[in-house]
Design an enzyme around this catalytic site. Structure first.
Site, PDB file in Angstrom:
ATOM      1  N   ASP A 268      40.538  16.371  36.853  1.00  0.00           N
ATOM      2  CA  ASP A 268      39.868  17.431  36.101  1.00  0.00           C
ATOM      3  C   ASP A 268      38.575  16.902  35.491  1.00  0.00           C
ATOM      4  OD1 ASP A 268      39.116  19.620  34.623  1.00  0.00           O
ATOM      5  OD2 ASP A 268      40.721  19.443  33.130  1.00  0.00           O
ATOM      6  N   LYS A 275      33.175  17.727  31.586  1.00  0.00           N
ATOM      7  CA  LYS A 275      33.686  16.964  30.441  1.00  0.00           C
ATOM      8  C   LYS A 275      32.744  15.793  30.145  1.00  0.00           C
ATOM      9  CE  LYS A 275      38.662  17.722  31.145  1.00  0.00           C
ATOM     10  NZ  LYS A 275      38.921  18.383  29.858  1.00  0.00           N
ATOM     11  N   GLU A 347      40.855  25.332  33.467  1.00  0.00           N
ATOM     12  CA  GLU A 347      41.234  25.592  34.861  1.00  0.00           C
ATOM     13  C   GLU A 347      42.741  25.617  35.096  1.00  0.00           C
ATOM     14  OE1 GLU A 347      40.724  22.666  33.678  1.00  0.00           O
ATOM     15  OE2 GLU A 347      42.446  21.620  34.526  1.00  0.00           O
ATOM     16  N   ARG A 349      45.112  27.046  33.433  1.00  0.00           N
ATOM     17  CA  ARG A 349      45.654  28.402  33.294  1.00  0.00           C
ATOM     18  C   ARG A 349      45.325  29.252  34.506  1.00  0.00           C
ATOM     19  NH1 ARG A 349      42.526  29.043  27.691  1.00  0.00           N
ATOM     20  NH2 ARG A 349      43.132  26.845  27.725  1.00  0.00           N
TER      21      ARG A 349
HETATM   22  N1  BES Z   1      43.391  19.057  31.302  1.00  0.00           N
HETATM   23  C1  BES Z   1      42.736  19.569  30.146  1.00  0.00           C
HETATM   24  C2  BES Z   1      43.564  19.379  28.870  1.00  0.00           C
HETATM   25  C3  BES Z   1      43.762  17.963  28.431  1.00  0.00           C
HETATM   26  C4  BES Z   1      42.860  17.371  27.576  1.00  0.00           C
HETATM   27  C5  BES Z   1      44.859  17.252  28.839  1.00  0.00           C
HETATM   28  C6  BES Z   1      43.048  16.071  27.166  1.00  0.00           C
HETATM   29  C7  BES Z   1      45.054  15.953  28.419  1.00  0.00           C
HETATM   30  C8  BES Z   1      44.140  15.362  27.579  1.00  0.00           C
HETATM   31  C9  BES Z   1      42.464  21.060  30.325  1.00  0.00           C
HETATM   32  O1  BES Z   1      42.178  21.445  31.616  1.00  0.00           O
HETATM   33  C10 BES Z   1      41.265  21.381  29.503  1.00  0.00           C
HETATM   34  O2  BES Z   1      40.226  20.892  29.811  1.00  0.00           O
HETATM   35  N2  BES Z   1      41.449  22.194  28.470  1.00  0.00           N
HETATM   36  C11 BES Z   1      40.401  22.560  27.606  1.00  0.00           C
HETATM   37  C12 BES Z   1      40.520  24.043  27.339  1.00  0.00           C
HETATM   38  C13 BES Z   1      39.330  24.621  26.632  1.00  0.00           C
HETATM   39  C14 BES Z   1      38.122  24.609  27.556  1.00  0.00           C
HETATM   40  C15 BES Z   1      39.666  26.038  26.213  1.00  0.00           C
HETATM   41  C16 BES Z   1      40.544  21.763  26.303  1.00  0.00           C
HETATM   42  O3  BES Z   1      41.661  21.534  25.864  1.00  0.00           O
HETATM   43  O4  BES Z   1      39.510  21.340  25.796  1.00  0.00           O
HETATM   44 ZN    ZN Z   2      42.976  20.307  33.092  1.00  0.00          ZN
HETATM   45 MN    MN Z   3      40.132  21.274  32.104  1.00  0.00          MN
END
Ligand code: BES
Ligand code: ZN
Ligand code: MN
Length: 498
Positions: A268, A275, A347, A349
């Protein structure tokens, strides 16, 4: 590491492990050594800070007459308060201590590790199980490890009078451990090794255990209308997959299955909503939900559970490139509902929306549980001790929490609700994939998923904080934890088998 169950006797080499309860109360094996050898145990304790608290250890050099190398005292705490997870922890503590000492073989006398609500055989098996789980290492890429960096413990004997039932109990636990290992392995692998196609190939190996496997490729998913999942995968040169596993262990092969669904983002980057660089390598384990479902299916099939269970993995890589989806893109999900993708980093969800809908429509399950490293927010809320559970069913939530507690994979329930759900209403489409603020981030993810679930009992487990550990814990060495495998296996064993 090889684990065996044998008749209590002094070993000829290596280390003998005996228990000491809190306040320096010796178990029978420890008392015997003490009286046969001049108060060796009591004198060693008196010269140390060891009191017998749970998981404390104290090594004593064995007298030459004994023939083996050393005695390891293991604190077992208050026997009346011991639970199975504590016994597993003892196995883990012993493995950790012996590897630190460079020991290669040992025997643990478990007499006096109780009383418990379980039989002595189950107690012995639990110690072996914990030892096995703690001995996991992901070291296949370390080609230059020095001998002193390697794990030394090769053989662990559990000394018990109840050999046959202990071996039988361990036989089942060993299958569960193999499921946990399968999960830890796929989660630990980097994203250049585990990507949707290679993960799917691993899933196909479960056929050996009698699991029916079906892999949906891009073409098939396009035809069926997996618009949300395909949108996530379209920026990667590694095409997405949906892996479907089916275990029909119930007497009634046609009874509604328990369905397990996993988020399998093999890497991701965030996509176009990229990110930040530091720590991005962690996102190789963004498939830990799918990893847990895969390992749980392996455990369930391995021990031939008398239940019908389907596992569905939503596999995609979230990459930014010329073909990647853009913030603002509107996709049509398999359910027909449209989604405005305001943040390509939300992504998980999106892929789960299609996987949940597909699972519900195709299998008409009696219940669905999804596991996902869905939000960073859950790490802020609960850290690494508890995963979050969201559910439309009090009964299912309570069963999951009970199963989790029994195996040491804890769950804390967080809310769903209409007022949260309104936050993802959207002007341009049926919904957007993020809310406008940062509040209740994990619940926002959960209410999004809920829009793809009809009336079936469903629970969503956000395992972003528990899938990976930065430090060694009792039966879980640092790295991929395998969180979820034991929990799902226990849920099925306890509530959904014939
Ligand atoms: N895979 C990430 C969540 C995550 C973050 C898992 C850190 C493990 C460690 C997920 O896909 C994500 O990026 N979520 C975002 C959602 C936001 C954009 C609403 C998040 O948590 O920042
Ligand atoms: Zn993710
Ligand atoms: Mn993500």
């Amino acid at each position: 590491m090889k684990i065996s169950f044998v008749e209590p006797a002094l070993p000829k080499s290596g280390t003998l492990v005996v228990g000491v309860a809190e306040d320096r109360v010796l178990t029978p094996a420890a008392a015997q050594l003490d009286s046969d050898h001049d108060g060796i145990v009591q004198r060693a304790i008196a010269a140390s800070r060891f009191t017998g608290k749970r998981d404390q250890t104290l090594a004593i050099l064995a007298p030459a007459a004994l023939g083996f190398t050393r005695i390891l005292l293991l604190g077992i705490g208050k026997p009346a308060e011991l639970e199975t997870t504590h016994l597993e922890g003892f196995g883990g503590a012993v493995v950790a201590a012996l590897n630190t000492m460079g020991e290669s073989e040992a025997a643990v006398d478990v007499a006096g590790f109780g009383p418990l609500g379980v039989t002595p055989a189950q107690a012995a098996a639990a110690v072996g199980f914990g030892a096995s789980l703690r001995s996991y290492r992901f070291d296949k890429y370390r080609t230059k490890e020095k001998p002193e960096q390697k794990a030394t413990l090769k053989r662990l004997a559990i000394l018990t009078a109840a050999i046959a039932p202990a071996r039988k109990a361990y036989g089942t636990l060993e299958k569960i451990a193999q499921g946990v290992v399968a999960t830890r392995d796929v989660v630990s692998e980097p994203a250049n090794v585990i990507y949707p196609e290679s993960f799917a190939a691993k899933v196909e190996e479960l056929r050996e255990l009698g699991v029916e496997v079906e892999i949906l490729d891009e073409k098939k998913m396009k035809k069926l209308g997996f618009g949300a999942l395909l949108g996530v995968g379209q920026g990667s040169v590694r095409p997405p997959r949906l892996a479907v596993m089916k275990w029909s262990g119930s007497k009634n092969k046609d009874s509604a299955p328990v369905a397990l669904v996993g988020k399998g983002i093999t890497f991701d980057t965030g996509g176009i909503s990229l990110k930040p660089g530091p720590g991005m390598e962690d996102m190789k384990w963004d498939m830990a939900g799918a990893g847990a479902v895969f390992g749980a299916m392996k455990a369930i099939a391995g021990r031939k559970a008398k239940a019908n269970v389907v596992g569905v993995l939503a596999l995609a890589e979230n990459m930014p490139d010329g073909n990647a989806q853009r913030p603002g893109d509107i996709v049509t999900s398999l359910s027909g509902q449209t989604i405005e993708v305001l943040n390509t980093d939300a992504e998980g969800r999106l892929v789960l929306a299609d996987a949940l809908w597909y699972t519900q429509e195709r299998f008409k399950p009696r219940l669905m549980v999804d596991l996902a490293t869905l939000t960073g927010a859950v790490i802020v809320a609960l850290g690494s001790e508890y995963a979050a559970v969201f559910s439309n069913s009090d009964e299912l939530a309570e069963r999951l929490q009970a199963a989790g507690k029994a195996v040491g994979e804890n769950l804390w329930r967080l809310p769903l609700g209409d007022s949260y759900d309104r936050e993802i209403d959207c002007d341009a489409a049926d919904m957007k994939n993020i809310s406008s603020g940062r509040e209740a981030g994990s619940t926002i993810g959960a209410v999004f998923l809920q829009r793809f679930v009809n009336s079936v009992p469903w629970a969503h487990l956000d395992i972003a904080g528990t899938a990976w550990s930065k430090k060694d814990k009792s039966t879980v060495p640092k790295g991929a934890t395998g969180y979820g495998v034991r929990l799902l296996d226990r849920l099925i064993a306890q509530y959904y088998e014939d």
